[in-house]
Enzyme design. Structure first.
Site, short mmCIF file in Angstrom:
data_model
loop_
_atom_site.label_atom_id
_atom_site.label_comp_id
_atom_site.label_asym_id
_atom_site.label_seq_id
_atom_site.Cartn_x
_atom_site.Cartn_y
_atom_site.Cartn_z
N ASP A 267 -107.56 46.11 64.03
CA ASP A 267 -108.66 46.69 63.91
C ASP A 267 -109.67 46.26 62.75
O ASP A 267 -109.11 44.92 61.57
CB ASP A 267 -108.34 48.00 63.26
CG ASP A 267 -109.69 48.82 64.30
OD1 ASP A 267 -109.71 49.81 64.62
OD2 ASP A 267 -110.69 48.24 64.66
C1 GLC Z 1 -113.54 49.40 65.55
C2 GLC Z 1 -112.71 50.60 66.26
C3 GLC Z 1 -112.38 49.51 66.95
C4 GLC Z 1 -113.51 48.33 67.08
C5 GLC Z 1 -113.42 47.60 66.60
C6 GLC Z 1 -113.92 45.89 67.27
O1 GLC Z 1 -113.81 49.90 64.23
O2 GLC Z 1 -111.94 51.21 65.16
O3 GLC Z 1 -112.16 50.59 68.34
O4 GLC Z 1 -112.82 47.78 68.64
O5 GLC Z 1 -113.64 47.83 65.26
O6 GLC Z 1 -115.95 46.66 66.87
#
Ligand code: GLC
Length: 736
Positions: A267
């Site tokens: 993430d």
């Molecule tokens: C965020 C989310 C994830 C997302 C990523 C990119 O923190 O937890 O689901 O795809 O960052 O935006």
């Protein structure tokens, strides 16, 4: 001499031919006629160590560099699970302000789950993948399949409810649909992201049995049946290791036990350590806030854990080069599956098919919870003056909520949909309450005066023939929003009081809740018509109007239980350690008893049960029967029963099949969902419903042996309209 000259000229011309051939010879890694594994090895062998390490981490907010020298493309990715997010600046969290990055906003995944329709899930994934492909994205960062454990989790709206079987059955076709476009789906967040509070650090303590029976199944199905090409690690920890580089979760379970051959992505900012990222299965590092002290260091991609620190450790011999090779093999496979597959489609966006799909999913997901005195449908012409009250009738709910935010080309609000359906002259609107802007970081106070809004709405309701209140939650912080949880289960912004005041002046009032989570309903007994609606996306108003007018018969069923009060929910019943934890650790004391498993086993009746949903018609279930009485664990059980549409309108019913074990050696839930089928019936029509369930799926996970066990015992199969409405049961004997 002549012979000598001839020899020289022959050698020269052979050399020329070889040279010509070598210039026209396609290198193996670029030869689409060669097996992919050979192409991968060839590309790998041509890459320098620096190039290999560069492949393993971001070059911008949403891209990685590929290998330009070899013509291996960058990998571009975008959120999110229910639409292709707008473009961002190269290196910060600001929208880039493009004018051609709008999308079709599909209903949030809780709505898709509520359709109980896997065929729709495939079409949903395919359409989303088409738009992602058209926007040149190689990875779409979705679906989210974390289990709904508490009604307070800020991201439940992005996920598919409380039951692992339903989530598994819906996520597989979704992934297949996305990837049909040559775009990788990225299943998230692996694993145990079941709340947003302390999501970045909380260490979840959970039994192996609950992991395997509740929290893993959808991920396992996505890998083994959906063949998902990417998985995103969760922010939280498991066994005190961050999920994005976790030896047990990734190396053992995901990649070895389940055979995942795709790319493990962080993430954004969920990597925390070079050695662990190198050794414990992380392949692609995105969005890390490298210095760990601030929100992010501009263009600090070389500081990423899998960037220079990783390169240095390999150069010094502290880490073997084989670790980066393994990562690059998986990333190259993703390249060959996506942007180096010249046979993949070109994608499309904002088509009429996308629009009609968005409407269809929304319509099939809306859940009719209560309908007395024939409140619904509100047929056209039935009333001269329809009052629509509530901010969610007009609020753009595709904005906010965190990373799943979208910029739809159009967003038909519920109010607009109702006006389109009933005519401007018959509809009057009053906001009634206000919540302020969808602000990701702060809960902004409303710029409106609550009392004046309430009194204006009451006056509008007083003089109307019927009142439709459209409220619920929204995408503000502490609502349905990533990054934090709700603070309670109540409707915010004074809605309960407002509904009470509306009822005092007009009893003919219906309520439509728009949310991704259960809300408490203290006014339920006083209201004739109630619907649970969702974040329906671009065509929210069209679908809402179609359902309330009876143009479409509702067929949605709840993908989660709605408790009478928060403390009746398993996570909250068991105290702070269970939810939200102590800030360092959180203990899943409810273990396998999540959702209806808890309510049924502990005999704590919910307000509305999992799988519940009414229709404008009624359905009659025949008695369940099976093809035999005795089975071994390697056999399939064929179940059948009749289903009749007893009413005057066509409709669809998601029939459910639950299983109970009579005398298990281990504690088991009162019943578990093991099958469902959405049956479409004309008025008066009867169909025979046939379902096949595998006896091996009746197993429970035995922690002592680390294996799945089907015991010799009586098992009871129930056909049901919901987890709280069993129609008939039959006992079969399993003898191994
Ligand atoms: C965020 C989310 C994830 C997302 C990523 C990119 O923190 O937890 O689901 O795809 O960052 O935006």
């Amino acid at each position: 001499m002549q012979r000598y000259k001839l020899l020289i000229s022959v050698i020269f011309s052979v050399g020329l031919l070889l040279n010509l051939y070598s210039q026209t010879e396609v290198p193996v890694y670029l030869d689409e006629g060669k097996p992919i594994k050979d192409r991968i090895e060839d590309a790998l062998s041509r890459m320098t160590l620096e190039e290999k390490v560069a492949m393993c981490h971001a070059q911008s907010k949403f891209s990685t560099p590929g290998c330009p020298r070899l013509g291996i493309p960058e990998i571009w990715m975008s959120d999110g699970p229910h639409g292709v997010r707008m473009e961002f600046d190269w290196d910060d969290w600001l929208h880039a302000g493009w004018t051609n990055d709008s999308c079709t906003a599909y209903p949030a995944l809780t709505c898709l789950a509520a359709t109980f329709n896997p065929d729709l899930a495939y079409r949903y994934g395919y359409s989303l993948g088409e738009e992602a492909r058209f926007r040149k994205k190689d990875i779409i960062l979705g679906p989210g399949v974390n289990i709904y454990r508490t009604p307070l989790s800020g991201r439940n709206f992005e996920y598919m409810g409380e039951d692992p079987y339903l989530t598994s059955a819906m996520v597989v076709p979704y992934i297949q649909g996305v990837q049909k476009n040559g775009v990788a789906a990225c299943m998230k967040h692996f694993v145990l992201n079941n709340q947003e509070k302390w999501r970045d650090t909380i260490n979840v303590v959970v039994s192996d049995r609950a992991l395997n029976e509740i929290y893993f199944p959808a991920f396992k199905a996505g890998v083994q049946k959906g063949n998902v090409w990417a998985v995103m690690g969760a922010y939280n920890k498991y066994k005190n290791q961050y999920c994005s580089h976790n030896e047990i979760l990734i190396n053992k379970i995901l990649k070895t036990d389940w055979g995942f051959d795709g790319v493990m992505v962080t993430d954004w900012g969920s990597a925390h350590n070079t050695d662990e990222a190198a050794r414990y299965g992380l392949d692609l590092e995105m969005g890390s806030w490298t210095n760990g002290l601030t929100w992010g260091v501009s263009s600090a991609y070389d500081n990423y854990y899998l960037a220079t620190p990783f390169l240095d450790k390999i150069r010094s011999g502290e880490l073997p080069e084989s670790l980066v090779d393994e990562k690059v093999r998986r990333i190259l496979l993703l390249n060959f599956r996506t942007n180096m597959d010249r046979s993949r489609t070109y994608g499309r966006k904002l088509t009429t098919e996308h629009k009609s799909l968005a409407i269809r999913v929304a319509e099939e997901g809306i859940v009719l919870l209560k309908n007395e005195n024939n409140f619904f449908p509100i047929l056209e012409g039935k009333y001269k003056k329809i009052a629509v009250i509530g901010e969610n009738a007009i609020k753009k709910l595709t904005q906010g909520g965190g990373s799943s935010e979208l910029k739809p080309k159009e967003e038909v609000s519920p109010l607009q949909g109702i006006i389109n359906r009933y005519g401007t002259e018959n509809v009057v609107y009053s906001m009634g309450y206000a919540s302020g802007a969808p602000d990701y970081n702060n809960v902004l106070p409303s710029p409106f005066d609550a009392d004046s809004l309430l009194h204006a709405a009451v006056e509008v309701a007083r003089s109307a023939d019927v009142v439709i209140f459209i409220g619920g939650l929204n995408k503000n912080k502490h609502q349905d929003c990533e990054g934090d949880d709700r603070l309670n289960m109540d409707l915010p912004f004074g809605q309960d009081k407002l509904i009470g005041e509306l009822l005092k002046v007009n009893k003919n009032t219906g309520v439509i809740i728009v949310s991704g989570n259960a809300v408490s309903m203290p006014w339920l007994d006083k209201v004739d018509g109630v619907m649970q609606s969702w974040y329906l996306g671009s065509e929210a108003g069209t679908a809402t109007a179609n359902i309330i007018s009876g143009n479409t018969n509702p067929s949605g069923k709840l993908p989660f239980s709605i408790p009478k009060k928060l403390e009746d929910n398993s996570a909250h019943y068991l105290g702070e350690k269970s939810y939200p934890g102590d800030g360092t650790n959180q203990y899943y004391l409810d273990d396998i008893l999540v959702g209806y498993r808890w309510h049924d086993t502990k005999k704590i009746a919910p307000l509305f049960p999992f799988g519940y949903g009414l229709s404008y018609t009624t359905f009659e279930y025949g008695k369940i029967s099976t093809d035999k009485k005795k089975y071994s664990e390697y056999e399939s059980v064929r179940v059948s029963f009749t289903l009749t549409n007893k009413g005057k309108v066509d409709g669809a019913e998601s029939v459910q099949l639950y299983m109970s074990q009579k005398s298990p050696s281990a504690m088991r839930p009162a019943k578990e969902l093991k099958g469902f089928d959405k049956v479409f019936l004309k008025a008066g029509e009867t169909k025979v419903v046939n379902m096949t369930v595998e006896v091996k799926d009746f197993a429970f996970y035995d922690e002592k042996t680390g294996s799945w066990v089907v015991e010799n015992d009586d098992f009871i199969l129930h056909n049901a309209a919901s987890s709280g409405d069993v129609k008939s049961s039959i006992t079969i004997k399993i003898l191994n």
